[in-house]
Design a protein around this motif. Sequence first.
Motif, PDB file in Angstrom:
ATOM      1  N   THR A 169       0.857  -1.183   0.000  1.00 61.54           N
ATOM      2  CA  THR A 169       0.000   0.000   0.000  1.00 61.54           C
ATOM      3  C   THR A 169       0.891   1.231   0.000  1.00 61.54           C
ATOM      4  OG1 THR A 169      -1.608  -1.203   1.314  1.00 61.54           O
ATOM      5  CG2 THR A 169      -1.916   1.169   1.131  1.00 61.54           C
ATOM      6  N   ILE A 170       0.941   1.897  -1.149  1.00 58.22           N
ATOM      7  CA  ILE A 170       1.751   3.110  -1.261  1.00 58.22           C
ATOM      8  C   ILE A 170       0.872   4.302  -0.927  1.00 58.22           C
ATOM      9  CG2 ILE A 170       3.064   4.593  -2.824  1.00 58.22           C
ATOM     10  CD1 ILE A 170       3.891   2.083  -4.348  1.00 58.22           C
ATOM     11  N   ARG A 171       1.282   5.077   0.088  1.00 61.65           N
ATOM     12  CA  ARG A 171       0.498   6.267   0.443  1.00 61.65           C
ATOM     13  C   ARG A 171       0.949   7.482  -0.342  1.00 61.65           C
ATOM     14  NH1 ARG A 171       0.550  10.524   4.177  1.00 61.65           N
ATOM     15  NH2 ARG A 171       2.408   9.829   5.307  1.00 61.65           N
ATOM     16  N   ARG A 172       2.241   7.609  -0.508  1.00 62.57           N
ATOM     17  CA  ARG A 172       2.754   8.792  -1.204  1.00 62.57           C
ATOM     18  C   ARG A 172       3.922   8.425  -2.096  1.00 62.57           C
ATOM     19  NH1 ARG A 172       4.317  13.081   3.304  1.00 62.57           N
ATOM     20  NH2 ARG A 172       5.091  14.403   1.639  1.00 62.57           N
ATOM     21  N   LEU A 173       4.020   9.133  -3.218  1.00 63.98           N
ATOM     22  CA  LEU A 173       5.223   9.077  -4.043  1.00 63.98           C
ATOM     23  C   LEU A 173       5.851  10.462  -4.008  1.00 63.98           C
ATOM     24  CD1 LEU A 173       4.258   7.127  -7.280  1.00 63.98           C
ATOM     25  CD2 LEU A 173       5.817   6.393  -5.483  1.00 63.98           C
ATOM     26  N   PHE A 174       7.132  10.511  -3.711  1.00 65.16           N
ATOM     27  CA  PHE A 174       7.816  11.799  -3.559  1.00 65.16           C
ATOM     28  C   PHE A 174       9.006  11.816  -4.502  1.00 65.16           C
ATOM     29  CE2 PHE A 174      10.833  14.654  -1.433  1.00 65.16           C
ATOM     30  CZ  PHE A 174      10.034  15.759  -1.217  1.00 65.16           C
ATOM     31  N   THR A 175       9.041  12.799  -5.405  1.00 67.62           N
ATOM     32  CA  THR A 175      10.115  12.890  -6.399  1.00 67.62           C
ATOM     33  C   THR A 175      10.881  14.192  -6.203  1.00 67.62           C
ATOM     34  OG1 THR A 175       8.594  11.805  -7.918  1.00 67.62           O
ATOM     35  CG2 THR A 175      10.614  12.678  -8.868  1.00 67.62           C
TER      36      THR A 175
ATOM     37  N   ASP B  91       5.044  15.770  -4.971  1.00 66.63           N
ATOM     38  CA  ASP B  91       4.507  14.990  -3.857  1.00 66.63           C
ATOM     39  C   ASP B  91       3.129  14.487  -4.264  1.00 66.63           C
ATOM     40  OD1 ASP B  91       3.608  14.015  -1.411  1.00 66.63           O
ATOM     41  OD2 ASP B  91       4.566  15.633  -0.281  1.00 66.63           O
ATOM     42  N   GLU B  92       3.006  13.171  -4.402  1.00 68.20           N
ATOM     43  CA  GLU B  92       1.754  12.554  -4.880  1.00 68.20           C
ATOM     44  C   GLU B  92       1.170  11.720  -3.757  1.00 68.20           C
ATOM     45  OE1 GLU B  92       1.912  10.716  -8.784  1.00 68.20           O
ATOM     46  OE2 GLU B  92       0.871   8.967  -8.014  1.00 68.20           O
ATOM     47  N   VAL B  93      -0.050  12.016  -3.346  1.00 72.29           N
ATOM     48  CA  VAL B  93      -0.693  11.276  -2.253  1.00 72.29           C
ATOM     49  C   VAL B  93      -1.737  10.328  -2.835  1.00 72.29           C
ATOM     50  CG1 VAL B  93      -2.067  11.439  -0.147  1.00 72.29           C
ATOM     51  CG2 VAL B  93      -0.305  13.151  -0.628  1.00 72.29           C
ATOM     52  N   ARG B  94      -1.564   9.025  -2.539  1.00 69.70           N
ATOM     53  CA  ARG B  94      -2.446   8.001  -3.110  1.00 69.70           C
ATOM     54  C   ARG B  94      -3.433   7.432  -2.107  1.00 69.70           C
ATOM     55  NH1 ARG B  94       1.074   4.264  -7.160  1.00 69.70           N
ATOM     56  NH2 ARG B  94       1.597   5.897  -8.649  1.00 69.70           N
ATOM     57  N   THR B  95      -3.057   7.414  -0.833  1.00 68.72           N
ATOM     58  CA  THR B  95      -4.000   6.982   0.200  1.00 68.72           C
ATOM     59  C   THR B  95      -3.810   7.880   1.414  1.00 68.72           C
ATOM     60  OG1 THR B  95      -2.540   5.415   1.337  1.00 68.72           O
ATOM     61  CG2 THR B  95      -3.790   4.553  -0.518  1.00 68.72           C
TER      62      THR B  95
END
Lengths: 206, 194
Positions: free
Chosen positions: A3-9, B13-17
């Motif tokens: 379960t990925i909550r956030r992707l940060f680049t 910053d991408e929030v998916r859940t």
Amino acid sequence: MITIRRLFTHIEDIFHEFGPVVPKPLRRGAIAAVMTNPFAGRFVPDIAPFMEELKPVGLMLAKKLIAGLQCAAADIQSYGKAAIVGAAGELEHGALWHAPGGYGMREALGWKSDAVTGGGAQPGNALAIVPSTKKVAGPGATIDVPLTHLNASYIRSHLDAIEVRIPGAPAADEVAYILVMSLGPRIHERLGGLRVDEIKRWDGQR
Amino acid sequence: MIAAIRKIVVQIDEVRTEMGRAVEPPTRRAVAMAVIANPYAGRFSDNLDLLTSIGEELGGLLGAKCVEALGIQPERAQSYGKAAIVGEGGELEHAAALLHPKMGATLRQAVSHGAALVPSAKKMGGLGTAIDVPLGHKEAAFVRSHFDAIEARVSDAPRANEIVVAIAVTDSGRPLPRVGGLQVHEIKGQDGLR
């Protein structure tokens, strides 16, 4: 279980560091997946199978980072990886990233396994071990991720590090798995040592 | 280019859940930061025009970096904000010169349009100082779902004679907004407020 909550680049262009402005800025980048730590809050003896589940995450992050750097895989010159484990986890949960993060990134950068090549030294991309750091820390912690040349760890011009920090993460029950890449050596590198055009052994080190 | 830029950093910053709930579509916020030399470091200057011109340049440059990083058409940008961290050889008024007179116009061009005030923050700081860049909807400042902030920080800046300039742009509001107030579909878009 993933379960990925956030992707940060994070992408940076360095034009100079108080020396001459370089004709083409040095581009470096980092990417982090902030995930639920499935082992948070208790001791789980058998965690190794989770590495298999993390493999697609490693490959996905590597491809997304290359896209973010707006370059081809062949343009990447150095790499590294890291993990920040939230307070309800243990350092060993960060160690889960070694195989899936390292091999995922190397695969995205052109590495072929011994099963494909038949083994032995070979010129090619991503032969070197991926250097790493890990820690248990709270939200917004910084981690210095080492960078080394992707074909020969001893290339002195590419020995470097990049600081990564994800505001607000990881929470106690989370872990942040991180990959970093650079398109070149240190901005004003001038300390000699083994050069890129001197790689001979193709053993990942020299 | 008037600005002497040492470094540009762009973060997405991408929030998916959030709290186990899927955020569909994910919220995405970008922040672009430039580390620049402060032309007035170490001395008092009545006239701060150089920084005002640099602010005009960076509004366009950093705004475009954010839009590019989000991979959207400029029209799809929803909220924005700006901030500056002045190294100890400068003064707070240097941040004001960068941010307030001319930066807004070029930033609005980079996101195609913006009727609302660009919310801002400023401070003095050392290397690695973080600043929370306020975010507000670009057409109507009172849209409650888009009140937000994103941290900006460059690990090796600002040096004493430098300034970190940050611009943030999003293609979304907060994840799972549910505290009511003015909604996006209720925007009249005439006064920049509602």
